[in-house]
Scaffold this active site. Structure first.
Site, PDB file in Angstrom:
ATOM      1  N   LYS A  47       0.854  -1.192   0.000  1.00 36.61           N
ATOM      2  CA  LYS A  47       0.000   0.000   0.000  1.00 36.61           C
ATOM      3  C   LYS A  47       0.885   1.235   0.000  1.00 36.61           C
ATOM      4  O   LYS A  47       1.799   1.348   0.815  1.00 36.61           O
ATOM      5  CB  LYS A  47      -0.903   0.010   1.230  1.00 36.61           C
ATOM      6  CG  LYS A  47      -1.802   1.234   1.294  1.00 36.61           C
ATOM      7  CD  LYS A  47      -2.784   1.161   2.450  1.00 36.61           C
ATOM      8  CE  LYS A  47      -2.244   1.712   3.747  1.00 36.61           C
ATOM      9  NZ  LYS A  47      -2.009   3.176   3.738  1.00 36.61           N
ATOM     10  N   ASP A  74      -3.449   4.437  -1.817  1.00 35.14           N
ATOM     11  CA  ASP A  74      -4.340   4.918  -0.746  1.00 35.14           C
ATOM     12  C   ASP A  74      -4.338   6.451  -0.738  1.00 35.14           C
ATOM     13  O   ASP A  74      -3.680   7.070   0.090  1.00 35.14           O
ATOM     14  CB  ASP A  74      -3.812   4.338   0.581  1.00 35.14           C
ATOM     15  CG  ASP A  74      -4.637   4.730   1.792  1.00 35.14           C
ATOM     16  OD1 ASP A  74      -5.776   5.196   1.623  1.00 35.14           O
ATOM     17  OD2 ASP A  74      -4.131   4.557   2.918  1.00 35.14           O
ATOM     18  N   LYS A  76      -7.417   8.291  -0.996  1.00 35.25           N
ATOM     19  CA  LYS A  76      -8.683   8.741  -0.379  1.00 35.25           C
ATOM     20  C   LYS A  76      -9.243   9.993  -1.056  1.00 35.25           C
ATOM     21  O   LYS A  76      -9.383  11.046  -0.427  1.00 35.25           O
ATOM     22  CB  LYS A  76      -8.490   9.006   1.116  1.00 35.25           C
ATOM     23  CG  LYS A  76      -7.967   7.831   1.920  1.00 35.25           C
ATOM     24  CD  LYS A  76      -7.948   8.148   3.413  1.00 35.25           C
ATOM     25  CE  LYS A  76      -7.441   7.014   4.256  1.00 35.25           C
ATOM     26  NZ  LYS A  76      -5.994   6.792   4.213  1.00 35.25           N
ATOM     27  N   HIS A  78     -11.659  12.826  -2.524  1.00 36.86           N
ATOM     28  CA  HIS A  78     -12.914  13.422  -2.039  1.00 36.86           C
ATOM     29  C   HIS A  78     -13.040  14.808  -2.652  1.00 36.86           C
ATOM     30  O   HIS A  78     -12.353  15.748  -2.229  1.00 36.86           O
ATOM     31  CB  HIS A  78     -12.870  13.504  -0.497  1.00 36.86           C
ATOM     32  CG  HIS A  78     -14.167  13.907   0.129  1.00 36.86           C
ATOM     33  ND1 HIS A  78     -14.341  13.929   1.488  1.00 36.86           N
ATOM     34  CD2 HIS A  78     -15.347  14.291  -0.411  1.00 36.86           C
ATOM     35  CE1 HIS A  78     -15.586  14.322   1.767  1.00 36.86           C
ATOM     36  NE2 HIS A  78     -16.209  14.551   0.620  1.00 36.86           N
ATOM     37  N   ASP A  79     -13.890  14.936  -3.671  1.00 32.93           N
ATOM     38  CA  ASP A  79     -14.089  16.232  -4.336  1.00 32.93           C
ATOM     39  C   ASP A  79     -15.397  16.142  -5.118  1.00 32.93           C
ATOM     40  O   ASP A  79     -16.141  15.166  -4.943  1.00 32.93           O
ATOM     41  CB  ASP A  79     -12.888  16.531  -5.260  1.00 32.93           C
ATOM     42  CG  ASP A  79     -12.670  18.031  -5.462  1.00 32.93           C
ATOM     43  OD1 ASP A  79     -13.676  18.751  -5.655  1.00 32.93           O
ATOM     44  OD2 ASP A  79     -11.515  18.479  -5.440  1.00 32.93           O
ATOM     45  N   PRO A  81     -17.955  15.268  -8.107  1.00 34.51           N
ATOM     46  CA  PRO A  81     -17.911  14.055  -8.948  1.00 34.51           C
ATOM     47  C   PRO A  81     -17.071  14.216 -10.212  1.00 34.51           C
ATOM     48  O   PRO A  81     -16.279  13.325 -10.554  1.00 34.51           O
ATOM     49  CB  PRO A  81     -19.390  13.826  -9.288  1.00 34.51           C
ATOM     50  CG  PRO A  81     -20.130  14.393  -8.126  1.00 34.51           C
ATOM     51  CD  PRO A  81     -19.347  15.595  -7.693  1.00 34.51           C
ATOM     52  N   THR A 137     -10.459   6.113  11.148  1.00 36.66           N
ATOM     53  CA  THR A 137     -10.360   5.565  12.503  1.00 36.66           C
ATOM     54  C   THR A 137      -9.948   6.644  13.514  1.00 36.66           C
ATOM     55  O   THR A 137     -10.051   6.455  14.711  1.00 36.66           O
ATOM     56  CB  THR A 137      -9.355   4.391  12.549  1.00 36.66           C
ATOM     57  OG1 THR A 137      -8.237   4.724  11.727  1.00 36.66           O
ATOM     58  CG2 THR A 137      -9.966   3.112  12.051  1.00 36.66           C
ATOM     59  N   ARG A 229       3.480  -0.764  10.577  1.00 39.86           N
ATOM     60  CA  ARG A 229       4.657  -0.758  11.448  1.00 39.86           C
ATOM     61  C   ARG A 229       5.011  -2.103  12.056  1.00 39.86           C
ATOM     62  O   ARG A 229       6.186  -2.352  12.324  1.00 39.86           O
ATOM     63  CB  ARG A 229       4.469   0.309  12.533  1.00 39.86           C
ATOM     64  CG  ARG A 229       4.587   1.713  11.974  1.00 39.86           C
ATOM     65  CD  ARG A 229       3.957   2.740  12.853  1.00 39.86           C
ATOM     66  NE  ARG A 229       2.501   2.636  12.856  1.00 39.86           N
ATOM     67  CZ  ARG A 229       1.684   3.441  13.524  1.00 39.86           C
ATOM     68  NH1 ARG A 229       2.189   4.408  14.261  1.00 39.86           N
ATOM     69  NH2 ARG A 229       0.382   3.288  13.467  1.00 39.86           N
TER      70      ARG A 229
END
Ligand code: C5P
Length: 249
Positions: A47, A74, A76, A78-79, A81, A137, A229
């Protein structure tokens, strides 16, 4: 269905990443004894996150693919469409195996992401998986209510966001292994649950709040575990990876 261990390569540079992954080459070349054929034959699924991608650019993907790794990018997204769809078209062209968006961007945004990704990946026989982040998280119930103004319990929010991702045609979600069973019940067994927050027994928990071991995550029904880790910070990284594979697969 996956059932694989993904190593979170949270390194600052290509050099550091390649130096780390070279340890696994030694297994393939038989320099380090390894009885597990499946581990010996495979290069670990990796990843790549924002830090490494923004530092090194798409070249890092090319290098890892040429070395034979499956790559989960990874970022992520977000904006709106249109923007996400166009960006995903570019990402699809990199030949990545998995990429993600925030489910909070709406069903319409996730549909645009999927459409763009498939257009970009048109020349690849194996299509990339598109998954959604439900809630980070690092967000707790208090932040959810007081800052995001979502007056619902976290598990309800995660469940609804997973259903939204499914409705948009996505392949699965990033979630805690604690949520994997519920998400499979709601969205089907084929809907992927990719679960970080994994620690091997006896490891430092660090900043993760809700953790599981690979054995527990397997029992909970996770499809992929993401381990950072516990493997990357160990001076016996290959052994820890092998143990995680044995426990999980
Ligand atoms: O080192 P550790 O095993 O905690 O790394 C977990 C990896 O999974 C990190 O790359 C982190 O950014 C990522 N992640 C996470 N929680 C999420 C989404 C991604 O820990 N909800």
């Amino acid at each position: 269905m996956g059932k694989d261990v993904i190593i979170a390569c949270d390194f600052a540079s290509t050099d550091e990443t390649v130096r780390f992954l070279d340890k696994f080459n030694k297994i393939r070349e038989g320099i380090v004894a390894c009885d597990d054929i499946s581990v010996r034959a495979s290069r670990p699924y990796v990843k790549i996150g924002m830090e490494l991608f923004y530092a090194e650019g798409p070249q890092i993907i090319k290098i890892l693919k040429e070395r034979g790794h499956n790559v989960f990018l990874d970022l992520k997204l977000h904006d709106i469409p249109n923007t996400v769809g166009k960006a995903m078209q570019v990402i699809g062209g990199y030949g990545v195996d998995m990429v993600n968006v925030h489910a909070a961007g709406s069903i319409e945004m996730m549909k645009a992401a999927k459409h763009g990704l498939m257009l970009g990946a048109i020349r690849y026989a194996e299509k990339p998986k598109l998954i959604a982040v439900t809630q980070l998280t690092s967000i707790d119930e208090e932040a959810l209510r007081k800052e995001l103004l979502i007056d619902m319990p976290m598990d309800k929010v995660v469940a609804q966001y997973a259903l939204n991702a499914k409705a948009a045609g996505l392949d699965g979600v990033v979630c805690s292994a604690h949520e994997a069973a519920t998400i499979h019940q709601l969205c089907g067994e084929d809907f992927l649950t990719v679960t970080p927050g994994i620690r091997l027994e006896g490891d430092a928990v660090g900043d993760q709040k809700r953790i599981m071991t690979p054995v527990e995550a397997k029992k909970a029904g996770s499809d992929y575990i993401v381990v950072g880790r516990s493997i990357t910070a160990s001076d016996k990284a290959v052994d820890v990876y092998r143990k995680a594979c044995e426990d999980f697969k």
